[in-house]
Design an enzyme around this catalytic site. Structure first.
Site, PDB file in Angstrom:
ATOM      1  N   ARG A  56      -3.854   4.183 -26.115  1.00  0.00           N
ATOM      2  CA  ARG A  56      -2.480   4.666 -26.259  1.00  0.00           C
ATOM      3  C   ARG A  56      -2.350   6.140 -25.870  1.00  0.00           C
ATOM      4  NH1 ARG A  56       0.362   5.394 -31.061  1.00  0.00           N
ATOM      5  NH2 ARG A  56      -1.216   4.299 -32.287  1.00  0.00           N
TER       6      ARG A  56
ATOM      7  N   TYR B 248      21.924   2.057 -12.539  1.00  0.00           N
ATOM      8  CA  TYR B 248      21.441   0.735 -12.929  1.00  0.00           C
ATOM      9  C   TYR B 248      22.124   0.326 -14.233  1.00  0.00           C
ATOM     10  CZ  TYR B 248      18.183  -2.644 -14.976  1.00  0.00           C
ATOM     11  OH  TYR B 248      17.631  -3.737 -15.587  1.00  0.00           O
TER      12      TYR B 248
ATOM     13  N   ASP C 213      17.107   9.171 -10.267  1.00  0.00           N
ATOM     14  CA  ASP C 213      16.479   7.860 -10.129  1.00  0.00           C
ATOM     15  C   ASP C 213      16.243   7.617  -8.642  1.00  0.00           C
ATOM     16  OD1 ASP C 213      15.881   5.109  -9.923  1.00  0.00           O
ATOM     17  OD2 ASP C 213      17.025   4.647 -11.732  1.00  0.00           O
TER      18      ASP C 213
ATOM     19  N   LYS D 139       9.634  -2.137  -8.797  1.00  0.00           N
ATOM     20  CA  LYS D 139      10.287  -2.415  -7.519  1.00  0.00           C
ATOM     21  C   LYS D 139       9.364  -2.060  -6.348  1.00  0.00           C
ATOM     22  CE  LYS D 139      13.854  -3.392 -10.171  1.00  0.00           C
ATOM     23  NZ  LYS D 139      13.564  -2.864 -11.503  1.00  0.00           N
TER      24      LYS D 139
END
Length: 409
Positions: free
Chosen positions: A79, A133, A198, A223
């Protein structure tokens, strides 16, 4: 990774001489492999790492808690960081031209971490430009993290800033209309407030927002960075100061990226320039043909190019979705195969209709993520899906055809 390096999460700190983007895509994050007798990057799947020096390990954990810097020496716990994921972060930072990058389990986890960093400083106000988005829009509008958002046109950013403004967020080209924003002008308008851009649609192949003044560059790495529809991830490219804060949020919230995903993303980056170039050539040709087609009311294709095309049909968009056979009707984008979806029903359904329409997301709009198939096969499928519809608009010679970045040509 060799635990004898000063930082076991990161490739050696010595940076190679400036290289072209295609070269960086292949070699960044891998510069130490040959010295270790390796060609392919190793996958470290460990969740924890043994240590016989508990005092030293405690000191390293305390140091991370204090400033978010990556622990020196061998890894501690999955983590806090992972050597395989660190290779991808190093490579993406090199491609975007930033000092650091921090990877997360998804793009929304990455955006959430950014908002939490600013909220922790009492800077809960966000200025944003639509369209974004759909889920990014919803996260801001719903106030799920205690944020308050002011939606503006790019020209209104400076006037919307307040003492508690912690972030300005834009997406260019925007999802799904492909509208473009002058990032340099927006960054200037932000003043000292960090600009988050973005860059999912453009990728660093087509633009590098950090070079235009953005402090934070967000990707849904699911993507184009992954590129094959088989990995989910998000990443923020930024300076090391902000990266340290993001790592602390990632550790606290657990939004870590799995090492196998990090490996797949690093592999995906190696072909990113080639894939984007080939898919963009296909997209530009499809945009040209769609713009000349009497069954299509309007085509959106960005000035900078890219593999995304949006077009508004005169008939029922749902019939087009139902009729494709080669093109895949599915959410997401950026894969090697071509995908089509209806934003008003899927990706932007969560946005209120009035806000959708105000941002230019019409109910007739279809979003096409163009892949690497032969363009003639793609056109044959789209042509068949559009069907034999009545010509309802003026012939091409008497009209303006393609919208590039929101400007009629």
């Amino acid at each position: 990774m060799d635990s004898g390096t000063p930082n076991a999460y990161r490739v050696p700190a010595s940076r190679p001489a400036p290289r072209k983007l295609a070269t960086e895509a292949v070699h960044a994050g891998r510069d130490d492999l040959a010295r270790q007798g390796l060609h392919a990057p190793p996958i470290d799947l460990s969740t924890t790492y043994p240590s016989y020096d508990s005092r030293g390990e405690a000191a390293r954990i305390d140091a991370f808690a204090a400033d978010g810097a990556e622990p020196e020496g061998p890894p501690v716990y999955g983590r806090l960081g992972n050597p395989t994921v660190a290779r991808f972060e190093t490579a993406l930072a090199r491609l975007e031209g930033t000092g650091s990058a921090v990877a997360f389990a998804s793009g929304m986890a990455a955006l959430t971490a950014v908002l939490l960093v600013r909220n922790a400083l009492g800077l809960r106000h966000v200025v944003a430009v639509r369209p974004l988005y759909g889920c990014s829009d919803h996260l801001l509008t719903a106030g799920l993290l205690g944020s308050e958002v002011t939606w503006v046109d790019p020209a209104g950013i400076a006037d919307a800033l307040r003492p508690d403004t912690g972030l300005v967020m834009v997406e260019s080209p925007a999802n799904p209309t492909l509208a473009e924003i002058d990032l340099r002008a927006v960054a200037h308008a932000c003043g000292s407030v960090p600009l988050l851009a973005d860059n999912t649609f453009a990728t660093p192949v087509l633009q590098r927002p950090a070079e235009q003044g953005a402090r934070l560059v967000l990707h849904s790495a699911t993507k184009y960075l992954g590129g094959h529809g088989d990995v989910m991830a998000g990443v923020v490219a930024c300076d090391e100061e902000f990266a340290r804060q993001l790592r602390q949020v990632r550790f606290a919230t657990g939004g870590v990226l799995h090492p196998l995903a990090g490996y797949l993303l690093l592999r995906g980056l190696s072909t990113l320039p080639v894939r984007v170039a080939a898919a963009s050539a296909n997209a530009a040709e499809l945009a040209r043909r769609l713009a000349a087609d009497p069954r299509v009311a309007r085509v959106h294709y960005p000035r900078i190019g890219g593999a995304m095309v949006a077009f508004e049909v005169l008939g029922d968009p749902h019939e087009v979705i139902a009729a494709v056979r080669l093109v895949t009707p599915a959410v997401s984008l950026g894969s090697v195969d071509t995908l089509i979806q209806h934003p008003a029903s899927i990706s932007h359904r969560i946005v209120a209709p009035a806000d959708r329409h105000g941002a230019g997301v019409s109910d007739q709009l279809l979003r096409l993520s163009v892949g690497l198939e032969d363009v003639e096969d793609l056109w044959a499928d789209l042509d068949g899906a559009l069907g034999a519809r009545t010509v309802l608009r003026a012939p091409a010679a008497g009209r303006e055809a393609v919208t590039r970045g929101g400007v009629r040509r």
